[in-house]
Design a protein around this motif. Structure first.
Motif, PDB file in Angstrom:
ATOM      1  N   UNK A  31      15.726 -85.979  -2.925  1.00  0.00           N
ATOM      2  CA  UNK A  31      16.931 -86.524  -2.297  1.00  0.00           C
ATOM      3  C   UNK A  31      17.321 -85.687  -1.081  1.00  0.00           C
ATOM      4  N   UNK A  32      17.262 -84.375  -1.238  1.00  0.00           N
ATOM      5  CA  UNK A  32      17.676 -83.469  -0.160  1.00  0.00           C
ATOM      6  C   UNK A  32      16.784 -83.614   1.069  1.00  0.00           C
ATOM      7  N   UNK A  33      15.489 -83.728   0.864  1.00  0.00           N
ATOM      8  CA  UNK A  33      14.537 -83.768   1.972  1.00  0.00           C
ATOM      9  C   UNK A  33      14.235 -85.173   2.454  1.00  0.00           C
ATOM     10  N   UNK A  34      14.805 -86.185   1.752  1.00  0.00           N
ATOM     11  CA  UNK A  34      14.506 -87.575   2.067  1.00  0.00           C
ATOM     12  C   UNK A  34      13.008 -87.835   1.952  1.00  0.00           C
ATOM     13  N   UNK A  35      12.389 -87.156   0.981  1.00  0.00           N
ATOM     14  CA  UNK A  35      10.942 -87.259   0.805  1.00  0.00           C
ATOM     15  C   UNK A  35      10.549 -88.580   0.164  1.00  0.00           C
ATOM     16  N   UNK A  36      11.394 -89.085  -0.752  1.00  0.00           N
ATOM     17  CA  UNK A  36      11.043 -90.270  -1.522  1.00  0.00           C
ATOM     18  C   UNK A  36      11.061 -91.522  -0.651  1.00  0.00           C
ATOM     19  N   UNK A  37      10.070 -92.415  -0.880  1.00  0.00           N
ATOM     20  CA  UNK A  37      10.046 -93.692  -0.185  1.00  0.00           C
ATOM     21  C   UNK A  37      11.206 -94.569  -0.638  1.00  0.00           C
ATOM     22  N   UNK A  38      11.656 -94.357  -1.867  1.00  0.00           N
ATOM     23  CA  UNK A  38      12.782 -95.099  -2.433  1.00  0.00           C
ATOM     24  C   UNK A  38      13.887 -94.097  -2.757  1.00  0.00           C
ATOM     25  N   UNK A  39      14.810 -93.830  -1.833  1.00  0.00           N
ATOM     26  CA  UNK A  39      15.851 -92.821  -2.064  1.00  0.00           C
ATOM     27  C   UNK A  39      16.736 -93.150  -3.256  1.00  0.00           C
ATOM     28  N   UNK A  40      16.954 -94.440  -3.512  1.00  0.00           N
ATOM     29  CA  UNK A  40      17.773 -94.827  -4.652  1.00  0.00           C
ATOM     30  C   UNK A  40      17.166 -94.361  -5.962  1.00  0.00           C
ATOM     31  N   UNK A  41      15.846 -94.494  -6.092  1.00  0.00           N
ATOM     32  CA  UNK A  41      15.165 -94.042  -7.311  1.00  0.00           C
ATOM     33  C   UNK A  41      15.295 -92.538  -7.464  1.00  0.00           C
ATOM     34  N   UNK A  42      15.168 -91.812  -6.362  1.00  0.00           N
ATOM     35  CA  UNK A  42      15.299 -90.354  -6.410  1.00  0.00           C
ATOM     36  C   UNK A  42      16.708 -89.960  -6.832  1.00  0.00           C
ATOM     37  N   UNK A  43      17.718 -90.660  -6.301  1.00  0.00           N
ATOM     38  CA  UNK A  43      19.111 -90.386  -6.689  1.00  0.00           C
ATOM     39  C   UNK A  43      19.303 -90.692  -8.167  1.00  0.00           C
ATOM     40  N   UNK A  44      18.733 -91.799  -8.623  1.00  0.00           N
ATOM     41  CA  UNK A  44      18.839 -92.174 -10.038  1.00  0.00           C
ATOM     42  C   UNK A  44      18.250 -91.094 -10.938  1.00  0.00           C
ATOM     43  N   UNK A  45      17.058 -90.611 -10.608  1.00  0.00           N
ATOM     44  CA  UNK A  45      16.414 -89.581 -11.429  1.00  0.00           C
ATOM     45  C   UNK A  45      17.196 -88.268 -11.372  1.00  0.00           C
ATOM     46  N   UNK A  46      17.691 -87.921 -10.192  1.00  0.00           N
ATOM     47  CA  UNK A  46      18.437 -86.676 -10.036  1.00  0.00           C
ATOM     48  C   UNK A  46      19.740 -86.702 -10.831  1.00  0.00           C
TER      49      UNK A  46
END
Length: 266
Positions: A31-46
């Motif tokens: 989330x911090x690095x905007x690495x994920x192709x799907x930021x919503x999924x990264x936010x959900x997991x975090x």
């Protein structure tokens, strides 16, 4: 010392908890690095990972306080390992709280560590054991909101800021709801030792329904509005705006589609 009755293996941190913490850390980095192709999924997991970590710490606080209050059986039950699978009711402690977050953005841990109250002497100790869990959520909320009330958000990516704001919202709602004096919740556990024996016996059958009753009442629009008005007032006092928590929840619900990142942050 009561801790002398626990083996080292009884206090070793569980690989399950370490795995959850690792997922939280990696997804937080994404989330911090905007690495994920799907930021919503990264936010959900975090957020989900951090929420489960807080649930584990909530139950650990109950168990650790009980251990030092006289219940030396705590260690053998696995409660000191932070392993969520060791809880008496994994459904109440992990599954339902996560479902509540997904459905309504409400943080509500469920008590699921079995404490042998007969080993503990003194009403203050019983009250402190019950209070230890939600106090952990209070501490977690303070940590999550620290960047906001310390005005230390320069350089923090917007998506991470929103995720942190939503996570803080969950901690605040968890603390408030758990301190309600409703049978089955920690707030009732705080006052229960001070109630007459007859009242305690009358309230005991309702303990198993307290958690679900609170969630059902919060679905009433008027009650929900009043409750969240109070929550957001507390959040504003901690420096977190409704803008932060709203967009945090929007990103969290990635299955609804990733929202366009807002340009304005205030």
């Amino acid at each position: 010392m009561t801790t002398a009755a626990t083996r080292h293996s009884d206090r070793r941190i569980s690989p399950v908890f370490l795995g959850i913490a690792a997922v939280t850390a990696v997804s937080g980095w994404a989330v911090w690095t905007d690495f994920a192709a799907q930021p919503g999924l990264a936010v959900f997991l975090f957020v989900t990972g951090a929420w489960v970590v807080s649930l584990c710490l909530h139950e650990y606080a109950h168990a650790r306080t009980a251990l030092h209050s006289g219940d030396i059986s705590i260690g053998a039950k696995g409660y000191l390992t932070l392993n969520p699978l060791a809880y008496t009711h994994a459904l109440l402690s992990i599954v339902l709280p996560v479902i509540f977050v997904i459905m309504g953005g409400i943080g509500l841990p469920g008590g699921a560590v079995f404490i042998e109250r007969g080993r503990i002497r003194g009403r203050w100790r019983h009250s402190l054991i019950s209070a230890a869990g939600p106090l952990t959520n209070v501490l977690f909320a303070v940590v999550c909101t620290a960047p906001f009330w310390l005005h230390a958000l320069d350089g923090v990516p917007d998506t991470f800021r929103y995720a942190l704001g939503f996570l803080a919202l969950l901690q605040v709602t968890a603390a408030i709801l758990n301190f309600l004096p409703v049978p089955g919740l920690d707030g009732y556990g705080v006052i229960e030792p001070w109630l007459p024996q007859g009242v305690r016996r009358q309230m005991e059958p309702f303990a198993q329904f307290g958690l679900l009753a609170i969630f059902a009442v919060l679905w009433i629009p008027g009650v929900n509005q009043v409750f969240f008005d109070m929550v957001h007032a507390i959040m504003r006092a901690l420096g977190v705006t409704e803008w932060d928590t709203y967009w945090g929840q929007q990103f969290y619900r990635f299955w609804q589609g990733t929202p366009e990142i807002p340009v304005v942050t205030q």
